[in-house]
Design a protein around this motif. Structure first.
Motif, PDB file in Angstrom:
ATOM      1  N   UNK A   1       0.859  -1.186   0.000  1.00 24.41           N
ATOM      2  CA  UNK A   1       0.000   0.000   0.000  1.00 24.41           C
ATOM      3  C   UNK A   1       0.893   1.233   0.000  1.00 24.41           C
ATOM      4  N   UNK A   2       0.836   2.024  -1.048  1.00 23.51           N
ATOM      5  CA  UNK A   2       1.719   3.171  -1.210  1.00 23.51           C
ATOM      6  C   UNK A   2       1.055   4.415  -0.642  1.00 23.51           C
ATOM      7  N   UNK A   3       1.872   5.201   0.020  1.00 16.13           N
ATOM      8  CA  UNK A   3       1.384   6.452   0.601  1.00 16.13           C
ATOM      9  C   UNK A   3       2.035   7.656  -0.054  1.00 16.13           C
ATOM     10  N   UNK A   4       3.218   7.533  -0.592  1.00 18.51           N
ATOM     11  CA  UNK A   4       3.946   8.653  -1.192  1.00 18.51           C
ATOM     12  C   UNK A   4       4.395   8.271  -2.582  1.00 18.51           C
ATOM     13  N   UNK A   5       4.419   9.272  -3.463  1.00 20.64           N
ATOM     14  CA  UNK A   5       4.803   9.039  -4.851  1.00 20.64           C
ATOM     15  C   UNK A   5       5.716  10.157  -5.302  1.00 20.64           C
ATOM     16  N   UNK A   6       6.700   9.810  -6.093  1.00 13.30           N
ATOM     17  CA  UNK A   6       7.634  10.793  -6.640  1.00 13.30           C
ATOM     18  C   UNK A   6       7.935  10.429  -8.089  1.00 13.30           C
ATOM     19  N   UNK A   7       7.936  11.419  -8.966  1.00 12.53           N
ATOM     20  CA  UNK A   7       8.250  11.229 -10.376  1.00 12.53           C
ATOM     21  C   UNK A   7       9.328  12.233 -10.748  1.00 12.53           C
ATOM     22  N   UNK A   8      10.344  11.766 -11.430  1.00 12.28           N
ATOM     23  CA  UNK A   8      11.419  12.655 -11.866  1.00 12.28           C
ATOM     24  C   UNK A   8      11.979  12.171 -13.195  1.00 12.28           C
ATOM     25  N   UNK A   9      12.647  13.042 -13.870  1.00 10.20           N
ATOM     26  CA  UNK A   9      13.323  12.717 -15.124  1.00 10.20           C
ATOM     27  C   UNK A   9      14.789  12.434 -14.821  1.00 10.20           C
ATOM     28  N   UNK A  10      15.283  11.333 -15.378  1.00 12.82           N
ATOM     29  CA  UNK A  10      16.672  10.959 -15.137  1.00 12.82           C
ATOM     30  C   UNK A  10      17.375  10.733 -16.474  1.00 12.82           C
ATOM     31  N   UNK A  11      18.692  10.713 -16.383  1.00  9.30           N
ATOM     32  CA  UNK A  11      19.541  10.423 -17.551  1.00  9.30           C
ATOM     33  C   UNK A  11      20.322   9.153 -17.269  1.00  9.30           C
ATOM     34  N   UNK A  12      20.371   8.301 -18.253  1.00  8.39           N
ATOM     35  CA  UNK A  12      21.121   7.056 -18.163  1.00  8.39           C
ATOM     36  C   UNK A  12      22.462   7.270 -18.834  1.00  8.39           C
ATOM     37  N   UNK A  13      23.521   6.993 -18.096  1.00 11.17           N
ATOM     38  CA  UNK A  13      24.858   7.236 -18.641  1.00 11.17           C
ATOM     39  C   UNK A  13      25.144   6.383 -19.859  1.00 11.17           C
ATOM     40  N   UNK A  14      24.630   5.144 -19.885  1.00 12.90           N
ATOM     41  CA  UNK A  14      24.888   4.262 -21.030  1.00 12.90           C
ATOM     42  C   UNK A  14      24.065   4.639 -22.256  1.00 12.90           C
TER      43      UNK A  14
END
Length: 323
Positions: free
Chosen positions: A2-15
């Motif tokens: 059961x999730x109470x907190x959510x976070x979304x972000x943009x990331x970069x993959x080095x490969x």
């Protein structure tokens, strides 16, 4: 979970630097109790889960305290915090034959040295459109929340600005009132000070007049005592002069009239004894009268001299007062 907190972000993959990935993170209490990761590039989606035991094992392998490890993990996966950007990197291991799973590793970069914080196995989601839709929905909700928060902050800012303007006006009014009060108090103080100065000058003048009056009385008493002594001295000398038979003008005039000490037989050859006896007796009545008149004249002259001296001293004191 059961999730109470959510976070979304943009990331970069080095490969894969030319691709853009979105990382969605869901957790219950904190990342130390486990979390779920969703990774998508806008076309495909992968998901994975990290348990609480995995977090504890990674912390032991890093030889770090669990609380500190959870803090670094939160900064790396959510990107929240001023020091998160640039200090953490992500690596994605591609799928291999016979292994349809991807591995996402996250590392901490410090002084050009990378420390792996953890790794999670990702499995392809059968319906990536649902994951993409969820990402879009979460983005919109987050945007709505941020807009509402921004609006609330703008209202608070305007309210604070109005309060600041009101406080500024009140401060200006208080400052003006303070300045007016200071001027009023200063003017009153000047009036009181001038009155005190006038009173001090009057008191000094009265003290000076009293000192002059005391000095005048002292000089007057001194002059009276001197006059009294002069009169007593003049009165004491008069009897002595009368007793000692002091020379008077009448006696001095009478002395040349006495005959020279020559033989009586030559001047008056024919004088009889009765005439000689009469010539030897001198009439002292007129001499006593003249001495009495002379003493009266001396007393009158002494009195006049004392009066003249007293008048001269008074005139000198009056001139000194006028000056």
């Amino acid at each position: 979970m059961s999730c109470c907190s959510t976070s979304v972000r943009q990331i970069s993959i080095a490969s894969e630097p030319h691709r853009t990935f979105f990382l969605k993170l869901e957790w219950a209490e904190d990342l130390g109790s486990g979390f779920v990761i969703l990774l998508s590039d806008g076309i495909s989606a992968w998901s994975g889960e990290v348990s609480e035991e995995d977090v504890s094992r990674e912390a032991q392998e890093m030889e770090m305290e669990r609380e500190r490890y959870v803090g670094d993990l939160h900064l790396a996966l959510t990107g929240e915090g001023p020091a998160a950007e640039g200090e953490y990197s992500f690596h994605l291991t591609p799928e291999r034959p016979g292994r349809p799973l991807l591995q996402l590793s996250y590392e901490k970069v410090q002084n050009d040295i990378s420390f792996r914080l953890g790794v999670v196995d990702l499995q392809a989601v059968p319906e990536p459109t649902e994951v993409i839709r969820e990402l879009i929905r979460h983005g919109l909700e987050q945007s709505t929340r941020l807009q509402a928060k921004n609006q609330h902050l703008l209202e608070e800012n305007q309210k604070l600005r109005r309060e600041q303007e009101h406080v500024t006006k009140e401060m200006q009014r208080y400052v003006q009132g303070k300045e007016r009060l200071e001027r009023d108090l200063y003017s009153r103080f000047v009036l009181v000070l001038n009155e005190k100065k006038v009173k001090l000058r009057d008191l000094q003048k009265r003290v000076k007049e009293l000192e002059e009056s005391v000095e005048e009385n002292r000089l007057r008493n001194k002059a009276d005592s001197e006059d009294h002594k002069a009169m007593e001295t003049a009165a004491g000398k008069s009897p002595e002069e009368s007793d000692n038979g002091g020379s008077t003008e009448d006696e001095q005039e009478a002395e040349p009239r006495q005959p020279d000490p020559r033989p009586l037989t030559q001047e008056m050859p024919e004088s009889n004894p009765m005439d000689d006896s009469l010539n030897d007796i001198t009439d002292v009545g007129p001499c006593r009268k003249r001495r009495h008149r002379h003493l009266q004249q001396l007393e009158t002259q002494a009195r006049r001299a004392a009066l003249d001296q007293r008048q001269r001293s008074r005139s000198r004191r009056r001139k000194s007062k006028l000056c």
